[in-house]
Design an enzyme around this catalytic site. Structure first.
Site, PDB file in Angstrom:
ATOM      1  N   PRO A  75       0.823  -1.219   0.000  1.00 30.21           N
ATOM      2  CA  PRO A  75       0.000   0.000   0.000  1.00 30.21           C
ATOM      3  C   PRO A  75       0.848   1.256   0.000  1.00 30.21           C
ATOM      4  O   PRO A  75       1.844   1.357   0.734  1.00 30.21           O
ATOM      5  CB  PRO A  75      -0.814  -0.129   1.297  1.00 30.21           C
ATOM      6  CG  PRO A  75      -0.926  -1.601   1.507  1.00 30.21           C
ATOM      7  CD  PRO A  75       0.387  -2.172   1.021  1.00 30.21           C
ATOM      8  N   CYS A  76       0.439   2.216  -0.842  1.00 35.53           N
ATOM      9  CA  CYS A  76       1.274   3.395  -1.062  1.00 35.53           C
ATOM     10  C   CYS A  76       0.747   4.640  -0.363  1.00 35.53           C
ATOM     11  O   CYS A  76       1.381   5.680  -0.417  1.00 35.53           O
ATOM     12  CB  CYS A  76       1.378   3.681  -2.568  1.00 35.53           C
ATOM     13  SG  CYS A  76      -0.208   4.068  -3.348  1.00 35.53           S
ATOM     14  N   GLN A  77      -0.414   4.545   0.329  1.00 36.37           N
ATOM     15  CA  GLN A  77      -1.004   5.770   0.878  1.00 36.37           C
ATOM     16  C   GLN A  77      -0.096   6.462   1.883  1.00 36.37           C
ATOM     17  O   GLN A  77      -0.159   7.672   2.072  1.00 36.37           O
ATOM     18  CB  GLN A  77      -2.361   5.464   1.532  1.00 36.37           C
ATOM     19  CG  GLN A  77      -3.438   5.041   0.553  1.00 36.37           C
ATOM     20  CD  GLN A  77      -3.499   3.531   0.398  1.00 36.37           C
ATOM     21  OE1 GLN A  77      -2.509   2.833   0.594  1.00 36.37           O
ATOM     22  NE2 GLN A  77      -4.664   3.020   0.046  1.00 36.37           N
ATOM     23  N   PHE A  79       3.004   6.921   1.573  1.00 36.59           N
ATOM     24  CA  PHE A  79       4.045   7.678   0.875  1.00 36.59           C
ATOM     25  C   PHE A  79       3.460   8.682  -0.114  1.00 36.59           C
ATOM     26  O   PHE A  79       4.079   9.695  -0.414  1.00 36.59           O
ATOM     27  CB  PHE A  79       4.958   6.712   0.111  1.00 36.59           C
ATOM     28  CG  PHE A  79       5.631   5.708   1.002  1.00 36.59           C
ATOM     29  CD1 PHE A  79       6.709   6.064   1.774  1.00 36.59           C
ATOM     30  CD2 PHE A  79       5.166   4.408   1.064  1.00 36.59           C
ATOM     31  CE1 PHE A  79       7.334   5.138   2.607  1.00 36.59           C
ATOM     32  CE2 PHE A  79       5.782   3.474   1.879  1.00 36.59           C
ATOM     33  CZ  PHE A  79       6.862   3.841   2.655  1.00 36.59           C
TER      34      PHE A  79
END
Length: 337
Positions: A75-77, A79
């Site tokens: 999951p990238c949220q 960053f």
């Protein structure tokens, strides 16, 4: 390599865009297991790939099958600039999930693995930590790796989507980087980018349906329409191809919302109309809301449909999604094209 082909495990798999891409490479990649926390996305993966899927937290996975390649995008949220409104604790939890990916690498010992994330990840302290682990961990030191930020449009996707890619291969001296582009001005032979006109121009101007449906022959209809107000339609009509909210301010100031009247500068993508002969901008999870980005159709006075967004994410029409319209939109926007 497994008897049936090159066995892949997909972590943080979403709907399966990355697994589909490996399949479409036609090199014998075969998904054998996936992990996905979103229930609707996990059902989509199961439906399209018919392999074991763990629908839940990756921390709860106790056993992995043998595999040749691991792929996935933690999951990238934590960053992404779009996730900056999260509290520090939730961001920290998200930022640590890539370590669960490395836990799977240690257990499976694949021949290769690929990590996909937002470009910001590769500028973070967490990524620096990843590099230190790769160079010092006895179980990972035999992997060579390469990494950088790639634009999907440079590889035949009809969308400008910059993503951070990390590739590691076991028992080789180095990983060539970057992969040479196949499309665009820097490609061999200067092969043109794939554009909106190339992939969505055959779809009807006015979608007939308002709900996602599957016919008796198994074809899923994602070309669905919304029901905008007259004010919304008037706003759309004031914006030319390639235009945005500033054209609305110029052409129909009477239709400008107060929040934009009080903010004369800012992003040029909001209430933006796409171009026919270019790749789209990044497709996100609420592509059906023009106020969220450049999502107006190049010609027609409406936002792009779920089908058009799926094609811009390079999903073939035969791919079937599970879930509500919002859940399917989220799966399309979060996918790796």
């Amino acid at each position: 390599m497994g008897r049936g082909g090159i066995r892949t495990v997909d972590l943080f798999a979403g709907a399966g865009g990355l697994s589909l891409g490996f399949q479409l490479a036609d090199r014998g990649f075969e998904p054998v297991f996936a992990v996905e926390g979103d229930e609707a996305a996990a059902r989509t993966f199961k439906r399209n790939f018919d392999c074991d899927v763990h629908s839940g937290s990756i921390e709860d996975v106790l056993h992995y099958p043998d595999a040749d390649v691991i792929i996935g995008g933690p999951p990238c949220q934590g960053f992404s600039p779009l996730g900056r409104d999260r509290d520090d604790e939730s961001r920290a939890q998200l930022n640590e999930l890539w370590q669960q990916y490395l836990t799977a690498v240690r257990r499976i010992r694949p021949q290769a693995f690929v990590i996909e994330n937002v470009p910001e990840f590769q500028k973070s302290a967490q990524f620096a930590k990843l590099l230190r682990i790769m160079e010092s961990d006895p179980e990972l030191k035999d992997y060579a790796f390469g990494y950088g930020v790639l634009n999907a449009a440079d590889y035949g996707v009809p969308q400008r989507r910059r993503r951070g890619i990390f590739i590691a291969v076991r028992d080789v001296e180095h990983v060539p980087w970057p992969p040479p582009p196949t499309h665009g001005p820097d490609s061999p032979g200067e092969v043109p980018y794939v554009t909106l006109r190339d992939v969505i121009s055959d779809l009807p101007a006015v979608p007939e349906r308002t709900e996602i449906e599957i016919d008796d022959d198994g074809v899923q209809h994602l070309h669905i329409r919304r029901s905008p107000t007259q004010k919304s339609l008037d706003r759309y009509r004031a914006i030319p191809e390639g235009g945005n909210r500033f054209d609305l301010q110029k052409n129909r100031p009477d239709l400008l919302p107060d929040c934009w009247k009080n903010k004369p500068t800012g992003t040029t993508d909001v209430m933006g109309r796409m171009w026919w002969d270019r790749p789209s901008y990044t497709i996100r999870t609420e592509f059906y809301k023009p106020e969220k980005g450049r999502y107006l159709h190049p010609t027609y006075d409406r936002p792009i449909t779920h089908r058009e967004a799926a094609r811009l994410q390079s999903f073939p029409d035969r791919f079937t999604f599970e879930g509500s319209k919002i859940e399917v939109g989220r799966q399309i926007g979060n996918a790796v094209p």
